[in-house]
Design a protein around this motif. Sequence first.
Motif, PDB file in Angstrom:
ATOM      1  N   ALA A 178      -4.309   2.619  -2.415  1.00 19.05           N
ATOM      2  CA  ALA A 178      -4.066   1.554  -3.397  1.00 19.05           C
ATOM      3  C   ALA A 178      -2.994   1.933  -4.415  1.00 19.05           C
ATOM      4  N   LYS A 230       0.832  -1.198   0.000  1.00 17.93           N
ATOM      5  CA  LYS A 230       0.000   0.000   0.000  1.00 17.93           C
ATOM      6  C   LYS A 230       0.872   1.255   0.000  1.00 17.93           C
ATOM      7  N   SER A 287      -2.468   3.105   3.461  1.00 14.85           N
ATOM      8  CA  SER A 287      -3.560   2.275   2.925  1.00 14.85           C
ATOM      9  C   SER A 287      -4.119   2.775   1.595  1.00 14.85           C
TER      10      SER A 287
END
Length: 387
Positions: free
Chosen positions: A36, A11, A34
């Motif tokens: 993508a 991530k 976190s």
Amino acid sequence: MAYIHKRSNGKWAYTVSCGIEPLTKKPKQITKSSFATKKEATSAARKVEAEVENGTFLKETKMTFESFAKDWIKVYAQNTKISSVRARSKEMKHFISVWGPYPLKKVSKQIYQKRIMELSEKYSRNYVSGIHACCRMIFNHAVELGLIKINPTENTHLPKYQVKVEEIESKKEKIKFLEKEELAQFLRITDSNGLDMDSLIFTTLAYTGLRIGELLALKWTDFDEEKGSLRVTKTLYNPNNNIKGYELLTPKTSGSIRTIRIDERLVKMLKRHAIKQKEIKFQKGPLYVDNQFIFARDDGHPQLRKVIETRLKRLLKKADIDKNITPHSFRHTHTSLLIEAGVGVKEMQQRLGHTDINTTMNIYAHMTANMEEKASHQFSKLMKDLL
């Protein structure tokens, strides 16, 4: 310039510098992960940098809803009556039961609206309105403290309750009171069959329109024998009906502080009661806790509301009155008698202790509607007998 990097879990994350922490003098940084893709992390970092530059950046708290709500109620209690704190605590539980461990900042407008819709299916519109007001105060406090950016309760729409025709037709009158003849019958039974203080309590309620809490809080210093009046400055709060667990609070509203003129009959009853109470004090000696309450038990503590309600049911049964009458019903009974006696709305407002004239007007309209209906029935019956 933000530092964009890829974490070991694949991530993407960003770290933005926010200057120096005033207290620790150390660099202050904001990190979030976190994402993508690198593009998403970069875009989010630019927004944070812009907010930092404009002075609008706010790092939202990780505190749970339950934890913050419990902190808020402590602050709320500092400047509010205990009765209001108790009501807000109950309202608060409708949200804690669902969002307790949920982060405060995660409660969105959509989540809040959904919860309000769920509650509206179970409770009345008035009650849901109170619950909504409570939660709005909680989130307003969080915004004021800089713990969240947006109050999710803002612009929330309470569902409209559509009343069906059948409900209106079958709906019973909410305001219950005794007709003049019923009151006379009730007071006669109370005189002949009542227990200690019953006659004085119910006569006072009927002749003054006092709220039950106001009556139980009356002290002998509030009674002026020469002027024939009672001074209302407080109300008794005892939700658990505990003999010693009561509190004296300020009245319901500022307009509730008032002086009520009483008639000669009630003055004489109070004088006789004062003599009897002195005898009880002498008999009990040090066991009597003398706090000067007019409507005191044999131990000096104020009488319990629950006891009065139980005695009222007993006397209504003996008087053969099949109505759902409560101590508050005597307040409405008093109002109906004032209207029948031709007392003006302004005078009624002052006597009943209504700050808002609309409250008096609403009761006045309701009572006069009842009287008009009664008059119509009496006329109809008269014509049927004639024909």
